[in-house]
Write a protein that holds these residues in place. Structure first.
Motif, PDB file in Angstrom:
ATOM      1  N   GLY A 162    -101.235 -73.574  18.971  1.00 22.15           N
ATOM      2  CA  GLY A 162     -99.886 -74.100  19.169  1.00 22.15           C
ATOM      3  C   GLY A 162     -99.809 -75.371  20.000  1.00 22.15           C
ATOM      4  N   ALA A 163    -100.982 -75.917  20.381  1.00 20.36           N
ATOM      5  CA  ALA A 163    -100.945 -77.148  21.184  1.00 20.36           C
ATOM      6  C   ALA A 163    -100.852 -78.369  20.268  1.00 20.36           C
ATOM      7  CB  ALA A 163    -102.191 -77.238  22.043  1.00 20.36           C
ATOM      8  N   ARG A 164    -100.319 -79.432  20.811  1.00 20.70           N
ATOM      9  CA  ARG A 164    -100.332 -80.705  20.085  1.00 20.70           C
ATOM     10  C   ARG A 164    -101.524 -81.478  20.643  1.00 20.70           C
ATOM     11  NH1 ARG A 164     -94.693 -82.512  21.894  1.00 20.70           N
ATOM     12  NH2 ARG A 164     -95.724 -81.758  23.753  1.00 20.70           N
ATOM     13  N   ALA A 193    -105.242 -76.759  18.647  1.00 17.08           N
ATOM     14  CA  ALA A 193    -104.113 -76.926  17.723  1.00 17.08           C
ATOM     15  C   ALA A 193    -103.726 -75.594  17.093  1.00 17.08           C
ATOM     16  CB  ALA A 193    -104.463 -77.952  16.646  1.00 17.08           C
ATOM     17  N   TRP A 239     -97.806 -74.591  15.621  1.00 19.82           N
ATOM     18  CA  TRP A 239     -98.238 -73.383  14.920  1.00 19.82           C
ATOM     19  C   TRP A 239     -99.253 -72.665  15.770  1.00 19.82           C
ATOM     20  CZ3 TRP A 239    -103.412 -73.131  12.789  1.00 19.82           C
ATOM     21  CH2 TRP A 239    -104.131 -74.321  12.927  1.00 19.82           C
ATOM     22  N   TYR A 279     -98.438 -85.020  23.429  1.00 25.23           N
ATOM     23  CA  TYR A 279     -99.636 -84.176  23.310  1.00 25.23           C
ATOM     24  C   TYR A 279     -99.831 -83.270  24.524  1.00 25.23           C
ATOM     25  CZ  TYR A 279    -100.599 -87.248  19.442  1.00 25.23           C
ATOM     26  OH  TYR A 279    -100.478 -87.931  18.267  1.00 25.23           O
ATOM     27  N   ASP A 280    -100.374 -82.080  24.232  1.00 31.70           N
ATOM     28  CA  ASP A 280    -100.736 -81.162  25.309  1.00 31.70           C
ATOM     29  C   ASP A 280    -102.182 -81.414  25.756  1.00 31.70           C
ATOM     30  OD1 ASP A 280     -98.271 -79.594  25.168  1.00 31.70           O
ATOM     31  OD2 ASP A 280     -99.011 -79.043  23.187  1.00 31.70           O
ATOM     32  N   PRO A 297     -99.299 -73.548  24.979  1.00 30.24           N
ATOM     33  CA  PRO A 297     -98.212 -74.482  24.678  1.00 30.24           C
ATOM     34  C   PRO A 297     -97.153 -73.927  23.725  1.00 30.24           C
ATOM     35  CG  PRO A 297    -100.330 -75.539  24.433  1.00 30.24           C
ATOM     36  CD  PRO A 297    -100.608 -74.096  24.626  1.00 30.24           C
ATOM     37  N   PHE A 298     -97.568 -73.090  22.756  1.00 31.20           N
ATOM     38  CA  PHE A 298     -96.587 -72.532  21.813  1.00 31.20           C
ATOM     39  C   PHE A 298     -95.595 -71.642  22.573  1.00 31.20           C
ATOM     40  CE2 PHE A 298     -94.845 -69.863  18.537  1.00 31.20           C
ATOM     41  CZ  PHE A 298     -94.795 -70.678  17.412  1.00 31.20           C
ATOM     42  N   ASN A 304    -100.501 -80.892  13.745  1.00 37.15           N
ATOM     43  CA  ASN A 304    -100.569 -80.996  15.210  1.00 37.15           C
ATOM     44  C   ASN A 304    -101.914 -81.432  15.766  1.00 37.15           C
ATOM     45  OD1 ASN A 304     -97.961 -80.347  15.516  1.00 37.15           O
ATOM     46  ND2 ASN A 304     -98.282 -78.301  16.324  1.00 37.15           N
TER      47      ASN A 304
END
Lengths: 517, 249
Positions: B30-32, B27, A80, B117-118, A97-98, B79
């Motif tokens: 959009g990162a994990r 997070a 998200w 994970y990023d 990353p998204f 995430n």
């Protein structure tokens, strides 16, 4: 826990308040209240996200907007990103990353709205002694948005597990299934939203695959394949004209090439005098759609062009980009005119009429399609082998170009009929062919790109559209492309030898000639 | 996967608040993200409403008998996961020292996480030990919160000396001012003068703010419950600056 058990449908007879009441009486859940959301689903024209079992949504609540990538079946959030508008392309998103993940999935395809729902969610949470959420429940009441008439979707109960806390979610799932006797949702919310408007996901693919019976008369099978290609052409026309993204035109052109390839490969199935006009018209269509595609290829690869130059030289290439964009706009205008022309409409209408009418007037028409496919694939395979063997270090580039075309035709044929052959045997052949095609494609692309850019460089120079630094940059780029072209050429011998190994040829012979021995 | 460690030899400087808030921001982009609470005090675990307890012991973990991935717990945020603290982490040093090659062992432990994970945030305990030395060697960046006081700066010099002595230079040192109280003259002086001497100091200062203290009450990231406050803005700016230093923007 089996993930497909996490979404349940709530029968209309069961009121939400009564359902919530039962849940609250049975578990120490906290009622988090209700929220209203607008969920706007997006995907590419060829459903790249759906095919990866994902959904992409722009979700709007009172707190703002966020983009969410979810698992299609369970609704679990995969990624998200907060406070972001849905971009037209993944590449337009802010780096992170998204964007990386979305770009990996959708590449150059535009993100198009596919469904929009208004959703009303009742949130319940199961917390542990630390007040930590260990499972969430959402009762979702959704309706299609944008309609004067409200179309409600089936009510859903989502159970959302929290990582490392499988037990509570399992307990809730069991309760939903056994005590509440809720049926599991067999389709996703997106599928329901699409179905409510009479649509279906993944209804477009550019792959030529259709189910064929090996014993099916060749004429009938080919008509079906060709009709599918015609559908592909027609369905891509609006997107091509609106220039939504580059792939509409690409798919349209591939369908034209596949059609032309089939027409030349199966002359004994359809009467030549009937086919000749169509062959000519599809040739015309291939030609008039070419310039736009060539410019698309340059523009898609432009960042790559820049990356090949030294950092200081890269900005000097910008006038080239501007020139390509301007030319594209001119060519797009022309293309739109062609695609709206009576000539194009006549071709589509006449070709459909021709394919819709069964014919029994040719000798090979009643032959089983598999027999004919074997024969033609093997003939093309041999042609590729023979022509490839004749290519030496000094063979003119045009001969490699012709070999590339033969390889392409061979690939199309194999793809049309791949179901006739065992995967274990056809897959390695396709893989060998792909490697050879990649090499020939690279060689051809570098030749064309170097030639075109040199020509454009001269135009830019003559018309004084940019300073001398742009000419220097284009020259430097052309030299790089020529170097890569030489490298591809040098690699050809080794790659072809790998394709043409006696053992592999023997296997191919057995695969396509087995029936005839 | 990028490994970012929040570290300072001194305690109470805002390490955990930094790890939690930056992890939340990552997070939300959009990162994990995974936060590994390496401090036996378990402050990060507390913020994430998790008991500081792992299934097993740090001995088994360090020896590779436990799969790190199996110990990870989800948090209130999508995430954003947590590898909780454990009281046995107080002896992690000894267990890691028992290993023939501690750095290799740590890399081996972290490797399986790279697909999932990023970013991994390592919230370190305030000490110089085998664990912290190992962290310095495996992390991409060391986020060092500094209170603008003489003692706090002294610890920064000590960290620098340690790095030089041990010839550790693969990690990006990213010191920044934390708990800055603009009402204090000393804070103001140090915030102005220190970057002249240490140009690698990040430009963002995290203020002394009650919203950050309220993290302990709300057990949540500042960006979650006080989105528009100066503290939330400061962490956002800090995260942007860190990303630019790591060439991620």
């Amino acid at each position: 826990m089996s993930e497909d058990k996490l979404q349940f449908l709530i029968p209309t007879r069961l009121a939400v308040d009564s359902l919530k009441g039962r849940l609250l009486r049975s578990f120490p859940l906290t009622d988090e209240g209700q929220n209203a959301r607008r969920r706007h689903f997006f995907d590419t024209f060829d459903w790249r996200l759906y095919r990866h079992q994902l959904t992409l949504e722009e979700e709007q609540t009172d707190h703002g907007k966020r983009l969410v990538m979810r698992d299609l079946a369970t609704g679990a959030v995969q990624r998200w990103v907060d406070n972001v508008e849905m971009p037209r392309f993944a590449a337009d998103l802010v780096r992170g990353p998204f964007r990386d993940r979305l770009l990996e999935l959708t590449a150059m395809r535009a993100l198009l709205p596919v469904a929009e729902i208004r959703s009303h969610g009742h949130q319940l949470r199961l917390r542990d002694r630390e007040e930590k959420t260990v499972a969430r429940i959402e009762v979702e009441l959704a309706a299609l948005n944008g309609d004067a008439q409200v179309r409600r979707l089936p009510k859903r109960l989502h159970i959302l597990p929290v990582r490392g806390h499988g037990k509570p979610a399992r307990m809730l799932t069991r309760y939903a299934a056994e005590q509440l006797e809720l049926p599991q949702a067999q389709t996703s919310l997106l599928d329901d939203a699409l179905a409510a408007t009479g649509r279906k996901a993944a209804n477009y693919t550019n792959t030529p695959h259709i189910e064929l019976d090996p014993e099916e008369p060749a004429e009938q099978a080919l008509r079906r394949i060709l009709l599918r290609q015609l559908d592909t052409m027609e369905v891509n026309v609006p997107g091509t004209c609106q220039y939504i993204d580059t792939e509409y035109l690409h798919d349209l052109r591939v369908a034209v090439r596949r059609t032309r390839s089939l027409l030349s490969q199966f002359p004994s199935v359809f009467p030549e005098e009937q086919l000749a006009p169509f062959r000519q018209e599809f040739g015309w269509l291939g030609t008039v759609t070419g310039p736009c595609r060539d410019l698309d290829v340059h523009l898609l690869g432009f960042d790559g062009y820049q990356a090949q130059l030294k950092l200081a030289m890269q900005p000097a290439l910008e006038p080239l980009r501007r020139y390509l964009v301007r030319q594209h706009s001119i060519e797009q205008h022309r293309l739109n005119a062609w695609l709206h022309s009576p000539r194009f409409r006549a071709l589509m209408t006449n070709w459909r009429a021709y394919l819709s009418e069964p014919r029994q007037d040719m000798a090979d028409g009643s032959q089983p399609i598999k027999e004919l496919a074997d024969k033609n694939i093997w003939a093309l395979y041999r042609k590729v082998s023979k022509r490839g063997r004749k290519i030496g270090k000094k063979t003119p580039a045009a001969r490699l170009h012709r070999l590339r075309i033969h390889c392409k035709k061979l690939r199309y044929l194999i793809e049309f009929f791949r179901d006739f052959y065992p995967v274990k045997r056809i897959a390695p052949l396709i893989s060998r062919l792909k490697t050879l095609q990649r090499n020939l494609g690279e060689f051809h692309d570098y030749c064309i790109q170097a030639e075109t850019l040199q020509h454009i460089g001269e135009v830019i120079d003559n018309q004084k559209l940019a300073g001398p630094e742009t000419s220097t940059a284009i020259n430097a780029l052309t030299k790089k492309l020529e170097k890569q072209q030489r490298r591809a050429r040098n690699e050809f011998a080794g790659i072809f030898a790998e394709f043409d190994r006696p053992a592999s040829n023997k296997k191919a012979r057995r695969l396509f000639r087995r029936e005839r021995r | 996967m990028r490994i970012l460690a929040t570290y300072n030899l001194k305690g109470g400087v805002g390490k955990t608040a930094t790890a939690v808030n930056l992890a939340w921001l990552a997070a939300s982009e959009g990162a994990r993200v995974l936060v590994w609470d390496m401090d036996p005090q378990g402050a990060a675990s507390f913020y994430f409403r998790t008991k500081p307890k792992i299934k097993g012991s740090s001995k088994a973990l360090v020896r590779g008998k436990l799969d790190l991935d199996d110990l990870v717990l989800g948090t209130e945020y999508d995430n954003l996961d947590l590898l909780p603290a454990d009281f046995s982490y107080r002896r992690m040093d000894v267990h890691l020292d028992d290993q023939h090659k501690p750095v290799k062992q740590m890399i081996r432990l972290l490797r399986p996480l790279s697909d999932n994970y990023d970013f991994v945030f390592l919230d370190c305990a305030p000490s110089i030990s085998v664990v912290s030395e190992t962290v310095f060697k495996v992390a991409d960046a060391l986020l060092i919160p500094l209170i603008p006081t003489t003692l706090s700066l002294r610890t920064f010099y000590q960290i620098n000396d340690f790095m030089k002595k041990k010839k550790i230079n693969g990690v990006k040192m990213l010191p920044f001012f934390s708990m800055v109280d603009r009402r204090k003259r000393l804070h103001n002086d140090i915030v102005v003068n220190m970057p002249v001497k240490w140009p690698q100091m990040l430009k963002t200062n995290v203020p002394y703010a009650s919203d950050i203290e309220k993290m302990g009450v709300n057990r949540a990231a500042v960006g979650d419950f006080a989105r528009t406050t100066p503290a939330a803005h400061a962490y956002k700016a800090l995260w942007q600056e860190i990303k630019s230093k790591l060439d991620l923007v």
